[in-house]
Scaffold this active site. Structure first.
Site, PDB file in Angstrom:
ATOM      1  N   ASP A 580       0.792  -1.225   0.000  1.00  0.00           N
ATOM      2  CA  ASP A 580       0.000   0.000   0.000  1.00  0.00           C
ATOM      3  C   ASP A 580       0.830   1.283   0.000  1.00  0.00           C
ATOM      4  O   ASP A 580       1.248   1.750  -1.039  1.00  0.00           O
ATOM      5  CB  ASP A 580      -0.984  -0.015   1.173  1.00  0.00           C
ATOM      6  CG  ASP A 580      -2.026  -1.108   1.045  1.00  0.00           C
ATOM      7  OD1 ASP A 580      -1.781  -2.055   0.270  1.00  0.00           O
ATOM      8  OD2 ASP A 580      -3.071  -1.044   1.700  1.00  0.00           O
ATOM      9  N   GLU A 804      -3.953  -6.911  13.367  1.00  0.00           N
ATOM     10  CA  GLU A 804      -3.469  -6.762  11.996  1.00  0.00           C
ATOM     11  C   GLU A 804      -1.985  -6.402  11.971  1.00  0.00           C
ATOM     12  O   GLU A 804      -1.221  -6.886  11.136  1.00  0.00           O
ATOM     13  CB  GLU A 804      -4.292  -5.676  11.288  1.00  0.00           C
ATOM     14  CG  GLU A 804      -3.922  -5.437   9.847  1.00  0.00           C
ATOM     15  CD  GLU A 804      -4.735  -4.313   9.218  1.00  0.00           C
ATOM     16  OE1 GLU A 804      -4.717  -4.213   7.978  1.00  0.00           O
ATOM     17  OE2 GLU A 804      -5.388  -3.538   9.960  1.00  0.00           O
TER      18      GLU A 804
END
Length: 834
Positions: A580, A804
């Site tokens: 990302d 996460e």
């Protein structure tokens, strides 16, 4: 004016002069002029025809590209025909394949029968409606929750903490018949605090949903109790669902419950929660014998068919049972063919028989877990063993079955032109896959799934073959697989519209090859038989990646699909890479060379080459072998990606580090580019990308580049932290920097388990082979493993969740939770399985 526009206007002006001269000459010599005029007309006609054919040819090519993008690959499936049907895989036909709900089951079918649970604490906040729980949400205040045990097939036990309540959901499947067998649920509700003076009033909602022409026939007993539901579908045959009266936990004596029921056409799966909320609009009294009454909001008190929809829309039937905690309720599915096949003689799986089955399955799970991973034998603490069981169970309990059509933007092979096209629907496809997070990402992600299956295949290789076969079934005619699979109404309802479309020019890391490596090394006959069937699709997928993402010079590669250099972006993101906002060249261009992508392609060439040789695919082996050798040749990697001024491998592109976000009212934060201006150079972003030749074990143990990478990895000024390797150097200008005013840092310093797992695998490898860095690699391996395991365990004990990502500053869990996707790799780290 653009240079091209000036050229076109100049050409038009110059083209007029010869024609004018010809006309003038024609006036002097009519016959000659006529001949020349005919020749000129013929030439013009040829030009027009050529242009027409050229334009039509381009349109035909574009049409063919669109068609191929929306056409499934013709290679035979890697899975048997009807592999998800009860006839072929009865033990997997039913499952907890709805990861986005707290508890529910469905069949592996395009038109499934679905069951689920909702609950609400009545009167928790006087004057306000009860909070109805159904789908896993990040911000609903429920938690911690997750599977204590789940074997991926027949059994699971989950604990859910919700304010003053503690719920335990359990299920057991029993094989039999031709339609997937029977199953039983037990839902237990208890007060969170022991010895509480007042017991909460709780409503449980058990529902059944059909998605087509299936028949449901409810049978109602006294006081609105739904005694049973009889039904029939083409895939399940005859069946019966029974909701038993509530009891005290661990007891068989019924407790008094109040019942409400609602029956309607299926409003659409994403609308189930809202429909139930809208029907919780009447007050009722719960009045146990000898006790004072309590008011509660309930569904309509009598069974009546409501909102009959179009034919084939399906049915929705829900039973509400309300009473004070603590209590247990059992919900039983019985297959007609299983009953005639012998299950009836065994009796229903309820009460003490269900308890015995649950205890037996739990004991079997623990025994199998230790036999598979040997955590106790390897000296892991009881807390770490429990963490490993939760990591595995959460991953298996998150496996879903999806069916539907994704939105695809075809590849026109001209970057930027895709924006002028409309997305179109891909053919309907099934997907059997793990998910990263039940609350935030309850759908299939391509680069996550390879990491998921590294864990799953150690436990149940058949499940991994099923998952890989389904993912390879998504291949289009070009060999592309969409990186995010949003299939079906339920999945689509949870994704913002701007993220629904998958672009057929964009790739994703080919992590499905990681479990393929394990299959090759394991020599399991079933795995090798699967790989033989899967090879044409694996080869097509790799070939598409290698060709479509080719870079500006031979053996270089570039991720297609970087964000445009918008004024609000500090560094345009590269979503296809999976990393990302990891910093890339400041000014995106076609001159970029991406190090991580080259390493993924090198790994793919190596794996496919080895697989082709093992399978006797001589033509493919002859193609892939030289490519693998070229990509792993040290001089080539150095020439394209070694940055002497940085002392590490790096991306290359049009770059300057003189960029920052500055406040410019009223626009807010905007990117300001200073001096020096961008130029073609290596990108000074030391982090995970810099390590990829090490992470994927592409370096020879004697490589002179291995030492500098180990030094950078071990340096606390760069990547080393007490909690794992951080994603970006603490010395980087991008470290912990927002990418936009509203986009916090993601891969800019946080610790991620998937990359730490790859790093540990590499350190373990280089610490066990002879070479000048063997001792250093082994030392770093043991220290990094201890740091990662300790922090994940401490955060789980503190919060009840796997996360996460983790902070490199204090180790706290960040991002979404629960995240029992690739964070479940902590189990393999503890087991030292790489």
């Amino acid at each position: 004016m653009a240079r091209g526009e000036r050229r076109r206007r100049a050409a038009a002006a110059e083209g007029a002069r010869p024609l004018e001269r010809a006309r003038a000459a024609g006036r002097r010599d009519g016959r000659a002029g006529g001949a020349r005029g005919s020749a000129s007309g013929a030439a013009l006609a040829v030009v027009v025809l050529a242009l027409a054919f050229g334009l039509s040819g381009r349109w035909v090519l574009a049409w063919l590209r669109v068609r191929r993008a929306l056409t499934l690959h013709p290679a035979p499936s890697a899975l048997p025909p009807d592999s998800s049907s009860p006839a072929v895989a009865p033990e997997l036909f039913w499952g907890t394949y709805r990861p986005h709900v707290y508890f529910g089951m469905k069949t592996r079918s395009p038109k499934p029968l679905l069951t689920g649970l909702m609950w609400a604490q009545q009167g928790a906040t006087p004057g306000t409606p009860p909070k109805l729980r159904h789908t896993c949400e990040q911000g609903d205040g429920v938690g911690p929750y997750g599977w204590e045990f789940h074997d991926g097939r027949t059994f699971g036990r989950q604990h859910i903490h919700d304010g003053a309540l503690r719920l335990t959901t359990e299920f057991v499947k029993r094989p039999g018949g031709q339609h997937g067998g029977d199953w039983s649920w037990r839902v237990t509700v208890e007060p969170q605090a022991s010895g509480t003076p007042s017991f909460p009033l709780v409503s449980l909602f058990f529902y059944v949903v059909t998605d087509g022409q299936e028949v449901l026939l409810p049978e109602i007993g006294a006081k609105g109790q739904l005694k049973s539901i009889s039904g029939h579908t083409s895939e399940l045959g005859d069946f019966r669902l029974t909701l038993l009266p509530p009891t005290s936990p661990g007891d068989t004596v019924p407790k008094h419950g109040s019942y409400n029921v609602f029956w309607s056409s299926n409003p659409g799966l994403p609308q189930l929660t809202d429909m139930v909320k809208s029907r919780l609009n009447s007050w009722f009294q719960h009045r146990p014998p000898g006790a004072s009454p309590d008011r509660y909001l309930g569904l309509p008190g009598s069974l009546k068919w409501e909102e009959r929809g179009p034919s084939g829309q399906g049915q929705f039937l829900i039973q509400q049972v309300t009473l004070k905690a603590p209590f247990s309720v059992e919900f039983v599915f019985e297959s007609g063919s299983a009953a005639t096949g012998g299950n009836q003689a065994s009796g229903r799986l309820v009460g003490s028989q269900l308890t015995q089955a649950l205890e037996s399955h739990a004991a079997a799970f623990k025994e199998r877990f230790e036999k598979t991973f040997q955590l106790k034998e390897k000296g892991l603490s009881p807390e770490e063993q429990a963490l490993g069981q939760v990591a595995l169970s959460g991953l298996l309990g998150g496996i879903g079955y999806f069916y539907g059509q994704g939105l695809v933007l075809p590849d026109t092979s001209m970057e930027g032109s895709e924006q002028k096209m409309d997305p179109a629907l891909f053919p309907p496809v099934p997907l059997f896959s793990g998910v990263p997070s039940r609350s935030f990402f309850p759908r299939g992600f391509l680069w996550d799934e390879g990491f998921h299956q590294l864990v799953v295949q150690r436990w149940d290789p058949h499940l991994t073959r099923e998952a890989l076969g389904h993912w390879l079934g998504l291949l289009n005619a070009d060999g592309w697989i969409g990186r995010e699979q949003i299939l079906g109404d339920e999945a689509r309802a949870r994704v913002p519209p701007e993220f629904l479309v998958q672009r057929a020019a964009h790739a994703n890391p080919p992590t499905l090859l990681l479990p393929v490596v394990h299959m090759l090394e394991g020599h399991d006959p079933d795995d090798l038989a699967f790989l033989r069937k899967a090879f044409p699709r694996l080869h097509a997928w790799f070939s598409w990646l290698h060709q479509s993402q080719a870079g500006p010079v031979p053996l270089s590669y570039r991720w297609r699909g970087r964000d445009l250099a918008l004024p609000t972006l500090l560094n345009p993101k590269t979503l296809p890479s999976g990393l990302d906002d990891y910093p890339r060249a400041s000014h995106p261009s076609t001159a970029e060379r991406h190090l991580d992508l080259r390493c993924w392609v090198a790994l793919g060439a190596r794996v496919l080459s080895q697989l082709a040789e093992q399978l006797g695919e001589t033509e493919a082996a002859a193609e892939l072998g030289p490519l693998a050798a070229s990509l792993e040749e040290p001089g080539s990697l150095d020439e394209l990606h070694w940055a002497p001024e940085l002392g590490v491998f790096a991306d290359f592109g049009n770059h300057t580090k003189a960029v920052q976000l500055k406040s410019r009212p009223p626009q807010g934060l905007v990117r300001v580019v200073g001096r020096p201006p961008p130029r073609l150079q290596y990108v000074d972003a030391l982090g995970y990308v810099s390590l990829f030749p090490l992470l994927l074990q592409l370096l020879d143990p004697s490589s002179p580049r291995l030492g500098p990478l180990l030094d950078v990895l071990a340096d606390s000024r760069h990547l080393w932290s007490p909690f794992g390797l951080r994603s970006l150097s603490a010395s980087s200008l991008f470290y912990k920097q927002r990418n936009t005013e509203h986009d916090p840092p993601y891969w800019r310093g946080a610790v991620w388990l998937n990359i730490n797992y790859l790093a540990l695998g590499a350190l373990h490898h280089y610490g066990h082979v002879e070479g000048p860095h063997k001792v250093q690699a082994a030392k770093l391996y043991h220290e990094l493993r201890a740091n990662v395991v300790r922090n994940v365990r401490q955060q789980y004990q503190a919060t009840g969740f796997l996360w996460e990502q983790y902070s490199d500053q204090d180790g706290r869990g960040m991002g979404c939770r629960p995240f029992q996707g690739w964070t479940s790799l902590v189990l393999l780290i503890m087991a030292e399985e790489y």
